[in-house]
Design an enzyme around this catalytic site. Structure first.
Site, mmCIF file in Angstrom:
data_model
loop_
_atom_site.group_PDB
_atom_site.id
_atom_site.type_symbol
_atom_site.label_atom_id
_atom_site.label_comp_id
_atom_site.label_asym_id
_atom_site.label_seq_id
_atom_site.Cartn_x
_atom_site.Cartn_y
_atom_site.Cartn_z
ATOM 1 N N GLU A 1 0.852 -1.181 0.000
ATOM 2 C CA GLU A 1 0.000 0.000 0.000
ATOM 3 C C GLU A 1 0.888 1.231 0.000
ATOM 4 O O GLU A 1 1.797 1.350 0.820
ATOM 5 C CB GLU A 1 -0.892 0.001 1.242
ATOM 6 C CG GLU A 1 -1.874 1.143 1.306
ATOM 7 C CD GLU A 1 -3.077 0.937 0.408
ATOM 8 O OE1 GLU A 1 -3.705 1.944 0.024
ATOM 9 O OE2 GLU A 1 -3.385 -0.223 0.088
ATOM 10 N N SER B 1 6.166 5.976 -0.450
ATOM 11 C CA SER B 1 7.497 5.378 -0.690
ATOM 12 C C SER B 1 8.158 4.895 0.590
ATOM 13 O O SER B 1 9.384 4.901 0.713
ATOM 14 C CB SER B 1 8.408 6.391 -1.398
ATOM 15 O OG SER B 1 7.825 6.831 -2.603
ATOM 16 N N ARG B 2 7.335 4.487 1.543
ATOM 17 C CA ARG B 2 7.827 3.924 2.801
ATOM 18 C C ARG B 2 8.608 4.921 3.650
ATOM 19 O O ARG B 2 9.319 4.532 4.569
ATOM 20 C CB ARG B 2 8.685 2.666 2.546
ATOM 21 C CG ARG B 2 7.896 1.482 1.990
ATOM 22 C CD ARG B 2 6.796 1.090 2.970
ATOM 23 N NE ARG B 2 6.038 -0.082 2.560
ATOM 24 C CZ ARG B 2 4.886 -0.032 1.909
ATOM 25 N NH1 ARG B 2 4.407 1.139 1.526
ATOM 26 N NH2 ARG B 2 4.212 -1.130 1.638
ATOM 27 N N LEU B 3 8.491 6.204 3.360
ATOM 28 C CA LEU B 3 9.149 7.221 4.182
ATOM 29 C C LEU B 3 8.182 7.659 5.284
ATOM 30 O O LEU B 3 7.753 8.809 5.369
ATOM 31 C CB LEU B 3 9.589 8.411 3.317
ATOM 32 C CG LEU B 3 10.632 8.077 2.245
ATOM 33 C CD1 LEU B 3 10.996 9.318 1.450
ATOM 34 C CD2 LEU B 3 11.888 7.478 2.888
#
Length: 540
Positions: A332, A514-516
């Site tokens: 996601e 972006s997983r940040l």
């Protein structure tokens, strides 16, 4: 009618009646070729109505098995081979009946159809990843369904564009256009559209032609269909392309025979309305849904309809099994507001309260559910979901059996962590701390605030111990239920009560692109002898 009746079902037991809590049957659709009932027809319909719809007074059952489960949700992946598929004439007759003696209007059916289309799309293609939607609407009621779906998709968070080249002056359609223009949804001409659909959109909704269409598509729809064909062929290159969603019938297909010469486009999703038409048997895409939720029992009986029930309050239901998914590819891409240090509360309890209130306002299911992790003297961790029952600046409180697995672990090692996950908000809160039992008075007060059934259940359940079968629990429950049937006070078990976790660490997590992700941690520190909380950012 039939108020209070609940029926449960499996994949092999179908009930032909409707009820607000267990609806089996569905919707209409396409009314391009329908005529309005004449006054003489309506004037003389009293006797036929009794004969046609007398079956509505009692449920009829088509049973393929005696097995019955406790939930309609067992039907969510309904076997496509068991579903009824309609011929073109049958579909037209059902629509005539719905808008004749049954009293439905075109706009009512269109609204339900469009909502079903929108909710089906949302079930599979979330706006976080598939935000750009182009809906191509035809001149008839299938196009009207597309216009209604556009309004709902806008409110679901998608970015809409509409191509509606052959507008009708009828008030119903003009009103739908006005509604969409009021939402600032752009309408594009065919000339405004790119020749290649592969780059500018995430979802293409085909709402051009329904089951009443005959012959070959005329301009400009023939060209639009060819662009969808090119997009289907684009799939063979292995490059990502927009998904194609067809409403009721893939435009250009024969209603009963499907893509006869194998020259049409292949949609990724088909949303059937009322019941699947015969051509849906030729649909090979991964997602087939049924939309609508109102076909009366008499129609179901007359046409021997076997259709899946809708789970909960849903307006759509999947037909067939969902496609096999590569678990490693599940991900996601979160879209959330930034969570910055200068925005947080100085006190982590206040920050938790703020986020917990957000979870309540979002109507998330059981926002007080938390994963409680413990470690006993054997060093083995154990986790389970429990319910938060109170929190303040002293800590977080829950209730359980002190002799359960978690109770034994906490008696050996009173350190634990709790984790809240609020999916709809892309948020987690992790809390670590020291655990103690709350006072007997507090436990007693909470115990007697619970429903009497839950009080009896707490006595019956020797939590985490092995029992010979569920029947034993039921027998003990019935005995106690009879014992306290006079309304007398049910005593709290001595081995049952509350725990309080006093935090020494908080972490607030907000999902980001972006997983940040944002991760802000609160740890205690002292300044001038005063205990304060220090906020630190952790790498995601």
């Amino acid at each position: 009618m039939l108020k209070g009746i609940r029926r449960s079902m499996t994949l092999t037991c179908f009930y032909h009646f409707t009820h607000p809590n267990s609806t089996l049957l569905t919707h209409h659709h396409n009314y391009n070729s329908l005529t309005t009932p004449t006054s003489s027809t309506l004037h003389n319909n009293h006797k036929p109505l009794f004969h046609i719809f007398q079956g509505i007074l009692r449920p009829t059952i088509r049973s393929f098995s005696t097995k019955i489960t406790s939930s309609c949700k067992a039907m969510a992946n309904f076997d496509s081979d068991s579903v009824t598929y309609l011929k073109q004439q049958e579909a037209a007759e059902i629509d005539e009946t719905l808008m004749g003696p049954l009293g439905f209007s075109v706009d009512q059916l269109m609204e339900l159809a469009g909502l079903s289309v929108a909710t089906s799309i949302y079930e599979v293609y979330k706006p976080g990843e598939y935000s750009r939607v182009l809906i191509v609407c035809g001149p008839g009621n299938n196009g009207g369904d597309g216009l209604v779906a556009a309004r709902h998709l806008h409110h679901f968070g998608y970015k809409l564009l509409i191509c509606y080249p052959k507008r009708t002056p009828k008030p119903l359609y003009a009103g739908l256009v006005t509604q969409l223009e009021a939402l600032s949804i752009p309408f594009l001409s065919v000339e405004d559209l790119p020749s290649d659909f592969s780059k500018d959109y995430d979802i293409l909704v085909d709402a051009m032609f329904g089951f009443s269409f005959h012959g070959s598509p005329r301009p400009p729809f023939d060209d639009l269909i060819q662009r969808l064909v090119s997009l289907s062929n684009h799939n063979q290159t292995g490059l990502k392309r927009p998904v194609i969603v067809s409403v009721d019938i893939p435009s250009g297909w024969h209603v009963e025979e499907g893509d006869v010469n194998d020259i049409g486009f292949k949609p990724d999703m088909l949303i059937s309305l009322t019941a699947p038409k015969l051509c849906a048997k030729k649909f090979g895409g991964p997602h087939h849904f049924l939309g609508g939720r109102f076909v009366p029992p008499a129609i179901a009986e007359k046409y021997k309809l076997i259709l899946p029930p809708y789970p909960g309050t849903s307006t759509c239901v999947r037909i067939g099994k969902p496609p096999q998914i590569d678990i490693s590819a599940l991900r996601e891409n979160y879209i959330s507001p930034e969570f910055l240090e200068d925005q947080v509360e100085a006190n982590p309890f206040n920050q938790f309260r703020k986020w917990f209130d957000d979870a309540l306002a979002a109507s998330l299911k059981e926002p007080n559910a938390m994963a409680l992790s413990t470690v006993g003297k054997d060093g083995k961790p154990s986790s389970r979901i429990v319910l938060l029952k109170g929190f303040d600046n002293d800590g977080f409180v829950w209730f359980t059996n002190y002799e359960s697995q978690k109770g034994r672990a906490l008696s050996e090692n009173p350190h634990a962590s709790i984790l809240f996950y609020w999916d709809g908000l892309n948020r987690q809160v992790r809390v670590e701390g020291y655990v103690q039992k709350i006072s007997e008075e507090e436990s007693e007060q909470y115990f007697h605030s619970r429903p009497r059934g839950s009080q009896i259940g707490a006595i019956v359940s020797k939590q985490s111990s092995v029992v010979p079968g569920r029947h034993v629990l039921h027998e003990q429950y019935k005995e106690l239920e009879q014992k306290y049937a006079d309304g007398s006070v049910i005593p709290k078990p001595k081995n049952w009560g509350g725990y309080r976790l006093t935090p020494h660490l908080f972490e607030f997590w907000q999902g980001q692109k972006s997983r940040l992700h944002d991760r802000l941690q609160y740890v205690p520190h002292e300044i001038g002898g005063q205990k304060l909380w220090k906020v630190e950012r952790l790498a995601p």
